[in-house]
Design a protein around this motif. Structure first.
Motif, PDB file in Angstrom:
ATOM      1  N   PRO A 262       2.355   4.361   1.223  1.00 62.66           N
ATOM      2  CA  PRO A 262       2.449   4.937   2.560  1.00 62.66           C
ATOM      3  C   PRO A 262       1.975   6.379   2.616  1.00 62.66           C
ATOM      4  O   PRO A 262       1.684   6.904   3.677  1.00 62.66           O
ATOM      5  CB  PRO A 262       3.932   4.824   2.898  1.00 62.66           C
ATOM      6  CG  PRO A 262       4.652   4.611   1.629  1.00 62.66           C
ATOM      7  CD  PRO A 262       3.659   4.061   0.660  1.00 62.66           C
TER       8      PRO A 262
ATOM      9  N   PRO B  18      -3.966   8.599   2.102  1.00 66.86           N
ATOM     10  CA  PRO B  18      -4.684   8.880   3.348  1.00 66.86           C
ATOM     11  C   PRO B  18      -5.382   7.615   3.857  1.00 66.86           C
ATOM     12  O   PRO B  18      -5.886   6.814   3.090  1.00 66.86           O
ATOM     13  CB  PRO B  18      -5.677   9.965   2.967  1.00 66.86           C
ATOM     14  CG  PRO B  18      -5.832   9.855   1.490  1.00 66.86           C
ATOM     15  CD  PRO B  18      -4.546   9.278   0.962  1.00 66.86           C
ATOM     16  N   THR B  19      -5.375   7.429   5.179  1.00 71.37           N
ATOM     17  CA  THR B  19      -6.047   6.273   5.763  1.00 71.37           C
ATOM     18  C   THR B  19      -7.528   6.576   5.887  1.00 71.37           C
ATOM     19  O   THR B  19      -7.929   7.712   6.194  1.00 71.37           O
ATOM     20  CB  THR B  19      -5.476   5.960   7.146  1.00 71.37           C
ATOM     21  OG1 THR B  19      -5.596   7.096   7.964  1.00 71.37           O
ATOM     22  CG2 THR B  19      -4.024   5.546   7.060  1.00 71.37           C
ATOM     23  N   PRO B  20      -8.336   5.545   5.661  1.00 72.86           N
ATOM     24  CA  PRO B  20      -9.779   5.801   5.771  1.00 72.86           C
ATOM     25  C   PRO B  20     -10.157   6.059   7.237  1.00 72.86           C
ATOM     26  O   PRO B  20      -9.504   5.556   8.156  1.00 72.86           O
ATOM     27  CB  PRO B  20     -10.411   4.515   5.250  1.00 72.86           C
ATOM     28  CG  PRO B  20      -9.342   3.485   5.337  1.00 72.86           C
ATOM     29  CD  PRO B  20      -8.041   4.206   5.263  1.00 72.86           C
TER      30      PRO B  20
ATOM     31  N   TRP C 117     -12.046   5.770  10.829  1.00 72.80           N
ATOM     32  CA  TRP C 117     -12.499   4.603  11.589  1.00 72.80           C
ATOM     33  C   TRP C 117     -14.016   4.535  11.581  1.00 72.80           C
ATOM     34  O   TRP C 117     -14.725   5.531  11.741  1.00 72.80           O
ATOM     35  CB  TRP C 117     -12.004   4.711  13.032  1.00 72.80           C
ATOM     36  CG  TRP C 117     -12.411   3.530  13.849  1.00 72.80           C
ATOM     37  CD1 TRP C 117     -11.785   2.349  13.920  1.00 72.80           C
ATOM     38  CD2 TRP C 117     -13.534   3.433  14.709  1.00 72.80           C
ATOM     39  NE1 TRP C 117     -12.436   1.499  14.758  1.00 72.80           N
ATOM     40  CE2 TRP C 117     -13.551   2.152  15.271  1.00 72.80           C
ATOM     41  CE3 TRP C 117     -14.570   4.302  15.056  1.00 72.80           C
ATOM     42  CZ2 TRP C 117     -14.510   1.709  16.144  1.00 72.80           C
ATOM     43  CZ3 TRP C 117     -15.529   3.853  15.930  1.00 72.80           C
ATOM     44  CH2 TRP C 117     -15.491   2.557  16.480  1.00 72.80           C
TER      45      TRP C 117
ATOM     46  N   PRO D  11       0.846  -1.197   0.000  1.00 69.68           N
ATOM     47  CA  PRO D  11       0.000   0.000   0.000  1.00 69.68           C
ATOM     48  C   PRO D  11       0.878   1.242   0.000  1.00 69.68           C
ATOM     49  O   PRO D  11       1.993   1.264   0.505  1.00 69.68           O
ATOM     50  CB  PRO D  11      -0.800  -0.116   1.282  1.00 69.68           C
ATOM     51  CG  PRO D  11      -0.122  -1.141   2.106  1.00 69.68           C
ATOM     52  CD  PRO D  11       0.731  -1.957   1.188  1.00 69.68           C
TER      53      PRO D  11
END
Length: 195
Positions: free
Chosen positions: A6, A9-11, A13, A4
């Motif tokens: 780095p 952006p992280t989804p 929570w 993935p």
């Protein structure tokens, strides 16, 4: 396989679809039905799930058959009785014979005023029998004592276990009283027979 990115952006929570600690506060279940969290639980072999009002119940052990529940305490009582009666009777009989033989030896040689252990030479077999009965009674009595305590703690014949502990504790007293009485009677009988 691709790694993935780095820098992506992280989804955000999000909550899981099923709550981990049971149904939401407003959810209603039929009486006796398992809640979703309890439905996923499979109890190990030998356990059953008892329904309760709080959290759907937990694992409980099935009771052992009632027929074998008293066996441990009853066996302890039988051991204690064998130790008490068997050791006392065998020790008393041997002590009586030892007293008779020692009194005859003392009567045959009254010249010494000090006790001489050689008077026990002709009755050494009886003395050894009394000693062996003492040690066998001790081993059986300690075994009965420990087994009676285990029966009381595990509730496997608690009443029998209490009786076993009492009988096992009285065993040494009964043994020494029986041996002392028989030895005294044997000394009297041997002294009167030698005259």
């Amino acid at each position: 396989m691709t790694d993935p990115d780095p820098h992506a952006p992280t989804p955000p929570w999000t909550a899981p679809a099923a709550p981990p600690f049971g149904a939401p506060a407003g959810a209603q279940h039929a009486p006796g039905a398992l809640r979703p969290s309890a439905a996923a639980y499979a109890p190990p072999t030998g356990f059953t799930v008892a329904p309760t009002a709080v959290h759907g119940g937990g694992p409980t052990r099935e009771p052992a058959p009632s027929r074998s529940r008293r066996g441990l305490g009853l066996a302890a009582l039988m051991l204690a009785l064998v130790a008490l009666v068997g050791a006392s009777v065998v020790g008393a009989l041997a002590a009586y014979e030892a007293g008779v033989g020692a009194a005859r030896r003392i009567a045959a040689d009254p010249s010494s005023i000090d006790f001489d252990w050689t008077v026990l030479t002709p009755v050494r077999d009886q003395v050894l029998t009394a000693e062996v009965s003492f040690w066998i009674g001790t081993v059986l009595g300690v075994w009965a004592l420990v087994q009676g305590i285990i029966a009381m703690v595990k509730d496997r014949g608690r009443g029998w276990g209490v009786a076993a502990v009492v009988v096992a504790a009285l065993g040494p007293v009964a043994f020494f009283l029986a041996v002392q009485g028989a030895l005294s009677a044997g000394l009297v009988a041997g002294a009167s027979g030698a005259l």
